[in-house]
Design an enzyme around this catalytic site. Structure first.
Site, PDB file in Angstrom:
ATOM      1  N   GLY A  59       0.851  -1.195   0.000  1.00 33.65           N
ATOM      2  CA  GLY A  59       0.000   0.000   0.000  1.00 33.65           C
ATOM      3  C   GLY A  59       0.875   1.229   0.000  1.00 33.65           C
ATOM      4  N   CYS A  86       5.312  -6.063   1.657  1.00 29.24           N
ATOM      5  CA  CYS A  86       5.676  -4.650   1.622  1.00 29.24           C
ATOM      6  C   CYS A  86       4.958  -3.888   2.765  1.00 29.24           C
ATOM      7  CB  CYS A  86       5.377  -4.062   0.252  1.00 29.24           C
ATOM      8  SG  CYS A  86       6.279  -2.539  -0.035  1.00 29.24           S
ATOM      9  N   TYR A  87       4.004  -3.022   2.473  1.00 26.06           N
ATOM     10  CA  TYR A  87       3.279  -2.343   3.567  1.00 26.06           C
ATOM     11  C   TYR A  87       2.717  -3.375   4.540  1.00 26.06           C
ATOM     12  CZ  TYR A  87      -0.201   0.382   6.093  1.00 26.06           C
ATOM     13  OH  TYR A  87      -0.932   0.971   7.081  1.00 26.06           O
ATOM     14  N   HIS A 176       8.053  -7.681  -3.773  1.00 23.57           N
ATOM     15  CA  HIS A 176       6.727  -8.022  -4.329  1.00 23.57           C
ATOM     16  C   HIS A 176       6.763  -9.369  -5.052  1.00 23.57           C
ATOM     17  CE1 HIS A 176       4.527  -4.333  -3.419  1.00 23.57           C
ATOM     18  NE2 HIS A 176       5.728  -3.771  -3.479  1.00 23.57           N
ATOM     19  N   GLU A 178       4.357 -10.972  -6.242  1.00 19.22           N
ATOM     20  CA  GLU A 178       3.273 -11.104  -7.223  1.00 19.22           C
ATOM     21  C   GLU A 178       3.640 -10.603  -8.607  1.00 19.22           C
ATOM     22  OE1 GLU A 178       3.532  -9.119  -4.693  1.00 19.22           O
ATOM     23  OE2 GLU A 178       2.555  -7.182  -4.964  1.00 19.22           O
ATOM     24  N   SER A 230     -22.589 -10.790 -27.430  1.00 18.22           N
ATOM     25  CA  SER A 230     -21.987  -9.888 -28.401  1.00 18.22           C
ATOM     26  C   SER A 230     -20.999 -10.606 -29.306  1.00 18.22           C
ATOM     27  CB  SER A 230     -21.224  -8.806 -27.640  1.00 18.22           C
ATOM     28  OG  SER A 230     -20.145  -9.408 -26.938  1.00 18.22           O
ATOM     29  N   GLY A 231     -20.646 -11.845 -28.927  1.00 14.31           N
ATOM     30  CA  GLY A 231     -19.597 -12.536 -29.658  1.00 14.31           C
ATOM     31  C   GLY A 231     -18.286 -12.495 -28.884  1.00 14.31           C
ATOM     32  N   GLY A 232     -18.208 -11.648 -27.866  1.00 12.81           N
ATOM     33  CA  GLY A 232     -17.023 -11.591 -27.014  1.00 12.81           C
ATOM     34  C   GLY A 232     -17.018 -12.771 -26.052  1.00 12.81           C
ATOM     35  N   VAL A 233     -15.848 -13.027 -25.493  1.00 16.34           N
ATOM     36  CA  VAL A 233     -15.718 -14.230 -24.663  1.00 16.34           C
ATOM     37  C   VAL A 233     -16.547 -14.126 -23.377  1.00 16.34           C
ATOM     38  CG1 VAL A 233     -13.561 -13.475 -23.548  1.00 16.34           C
ATOM     39  CG2 VAL A 233     -14.066 -15.908 -23.730  1.00 16.34           C
ATOM     40  N   ASP A 234     -16.680 -12.922 -22.807  1.00 17.65           N
ATOM     41  CA  ASP A 234     -17.393 -12.805 -21.532  1.00 17.65           C
ATOM     42  C   ASP A 234     -18.877 -13.137 -21.689  1.00 17.65           C
ATOM     43  OD1 ASP A 234     -14.958 -11.907 -20.749  1.00 17.65           O
ATOM     44  OD2 ASP A 234     -15.540  -9.817 -20.482  1.00 17.65           O
ATOM     45  N   SER A 235     -19.543 -12.439 -22.605  1.00 21.07           N
ATOM     46  CA  SER A 235     -20.993 -12.654 -22.717  1.00 21.07           C
ATOM     47  C   SER A 235     -21.294 -14.069 -23.208  1.00 21.07           C
ATOM     48  CB  SER A 235     -21.628 -11.600 -23.621  1.00 21.07           C
ATOM     49  OG  SER A 235     -21.137 -11.687 -24.937  1.00 21.07           O
ATOM     50  N   LYS A 374     -10.115 -12.518 -16.265  1.00 28.85           N
ATOM     51  CA  LYS A 374     -10.272 -12.781 -17.702  1.00 28.85           C
ATOM     52  C   LYS A 374      -9.641 -14.118 -18.112  1.00 28.85           C
ATOM     53  CE  LYS A 374     -11.530 -10.852 -21.691  1.00 28.85           C
ATOM     54  NZ  LYS A 374     -12.742 -10.056 -21.904  1.00 28.85           N
TER      55      LYS A 374
END
Ligand code: XMP
Length: 518
Positions: A59, A86-87, A176, A178, A230-235, A374
């Site tokens: 942070g 870290c913090y 870090h 990550e 919509s054709g996108g991966v999410d929807s 994602k």
């Protein structure tokens, strides 16, 4: 998705570091389920979630600052393993009686970590005396660890670069783990989760699907659900998950506003809906959108018109679905966290491509992807058998090609852009570049330039190729696509697409440029 303690859980207390989401992503990549929560979350809420481990993130504050975020003292008494980063390490040191140097000299970049002793975090891949590369980004640092802790690693400038109390299973690292610049970092996080915390690595696409299906069935019962695709991966993943859970109770609506790329409508209708047996309403409203966009040049005006028209069309088709009670949306975990929602807070981020919630339809929103990143969505999509082109598709803006035709959108201009875009995409796929890129697009400019073809002088439009690499779409750099490939794309476009006589490649990074041109 609701954990309900089906998975062992690590809770990440977010002290505001820009890297907090990365901690969560790394753990998930290791198959460990985790959630991000605010540090001032009530102790009862934390205990209620039955975490097997806690991570205090980094942070921007100093632990000595008046309004520095803190944890409740009881957290150290709960018998739960803790890793402070870290913090988070400084806070733990400060709270437990160690000494933190608030000199505030910033250290930023690569550092050499020298291991003093191996604890559960380093065991198996490093030994005392080893030097490991890590990434530092801090002002304050721990000078003296609290009683019960051992110093496990130092760097030239950090006398307590890592510390451990193996009895209480409390660990702290100044660096870090990550970020990718700490090559062993993911291993360290994995060892914390699987070792002292005793988590099972059971967060896998197959179990994510199983859980989501059970949740959807429980939430929806015998009601009807509407989902915009919509054709996108999410929807499309949302739709495929819901279909798996409740079959014909799902109706998908696909609004074809005529601003899509070559082959996209067919992909949604045939390769997706028909192949998976999903009931799809295909709204062919190309004419309607073109009519609304006639004469409009201003990009924000275009967006507004498309967004509003989208909602209108969606509402119209959705109202034909009898007894619909739920509307499914493809909200992802980063959006949930960004809008300040813990996993419990119900945050609705209006999905771009659905354009907004139908106002008076009285539908309850369901968001089966709200705990996913994602890359997890792509893994789930793959497992569900979505077409490969859909699983790995680059993001595509809701207003579609309308914001890539600079100036007025006409059918002719869309056709030219679509043809150039198709060549660009085909060549990126066949050269293996597509998957290395975060997003690639073609922009059709309204200017005209002089050229020569055969014996003819031409006077037509240049197109711009744009290909970027980015982690988060907030910053991006232009991809260094091989010149030979660009050369081939350029000559194919100029030779094959009537109306284009020049191709340029956009080298601008973001910032100062944006990814789209409008
Ligand atoms: P910019 O151009 O702002 O784009 O660098 C960042 C990302 O957002 C996408 N984008 C949009 N997506 N509706 C959308 O759904 C929009 O109006 C819109 N404008 C930009 C862009 O494609 C990129 O991925």
């Amino acid at each position: 998705m609701n954990n309900d303690n089906r998975h062992d859980l690590i809770l990440i207390l977010d002290f505001g570091a820009q890297y907090t989401l990365l901690i969560a992503r790394r753990l998930r990549e290791c198959g460990v389920y985790c959630e991000v929560i605010a540090p001032d979350c009530a102790m009862a809420e934390i205990l209620n979630k039955k975490p097997k481990g806690l991570i205090f993130s980094g942070g921007p504050e100093s632990v000595y600052a008046k309004n520095a975020p803190r944890v409740l003292p009881e957290i150290y008494q709960a018998g739960i393993p803790i890793l402070g980063i870290c913090y988070g390490q400084q806070l733990m040191a400060h709270d437990l009686g160690g000494q933190v140097d608030a000199a505030g000299n910033r250290e930023y970049g690569h550092a050499h970590l020298i291991l003093r002793s191996t604890d559960a975090l380093f065991e198996g891949y490093a030994s005392p005396g080893d030097q490991l590369t890590c990434w530092m980004s801090h002002g304050d640092k721990v000078l003296v660890p609290p009683a019960g802790f051992q110093i496990t690693a130092v760097t030239e400038s950090a006398p307590v670069a890592a510390m451990a109390d193996e009895v209480r299973h409390f660990y702290g690292v100044q660096f870090h783990p990550e970020v990718a610049h700490t090559p062993f970092g993911k291993k360290l996080l994995q060892q914390f989760a699987l070792g002292p915390c005793g988590c099972r690595a059971d967060w896998k696409p197959a179990t994510i699907i199983e859980d989501a299906v059970a949740d959807i069935q429980r939430q929806v019962g015998s009601a009807q659900v509407i989902c915009g695709v919509s054709g996108g991966v999410d929807s499309c993943t949302v739709a495929a998950l819901i279909h798996k859970a409740i079959g014909d109770q799902l109706t998908c609506i696909f609004v074809d506003h005529g601003l899509l790329r070559a082959g996209e409508a067919e992909q949604v209708r045939n390769d997706f809906a028909e192949a998976l047996g999903i009931h799809l309403i295909y709204a062919d409203v190309k004419e309607r959108f073109l009519a609304k966009l006639k004469g409009v040049e201003d990009p924000e005006q275009k967006r507004k018109i498309i967004g509003e028209e989208f909602v209108r069309v969606f509402e119209q088709y959705a109202s034909d679905v009898q007894d619909a009670k739920f509307l499914a949306q493809g909200t992802l975990y980063p959006d949930v966290i960004e809008s300040g929602g813990s996993s419990n807070a119900h945050t609705i981020k209006t999905h771009h491509n659905v354009g907004g919630l139908p106002a008076d339809m009285n539908l309850t929103v369901i968001e089966p992807l709200r705990m996913l990143f994602k890359d997890e969505v792509r893994a789930v999509a793959h497992e569900l058998g979505l077409p490969k082109g859909m699983v790995w598709r680059h993001p595509f803006p809701g207003p579609g090609l309308a914001i890539r035709v600079i100036g007025e959108v006409t059918e002719d201009r869309l056709a030219i852009l679509r043809a150039a875009d198709e060549i660009f995409m085909n060549e990126l796929h066949s050269s293996g570049w597509y998957e290395k890129l975060s997003q690639a697009l073609v922009v059709l400019t309204p200017i005209r330039s002089v050229g020569v073809m055969g014996d003819q002088r031409t006077y037509s439009h240049p197109v711009v190729l744009r290909a970027v690499i980015t982690d988060d779409f907030m910053t991006a750099s232009a991809a260094r696509i091989d010149y030979d490939i660009l050369d081939k794309i350029s000559s194919r476009i100029v030779n094959e697409v009537n109306g284009i006589n020049r191709v340029v490649y956009d080298l601008t990074s973001k910032p100062p440029g944006t990814i789209e041109w409008e």
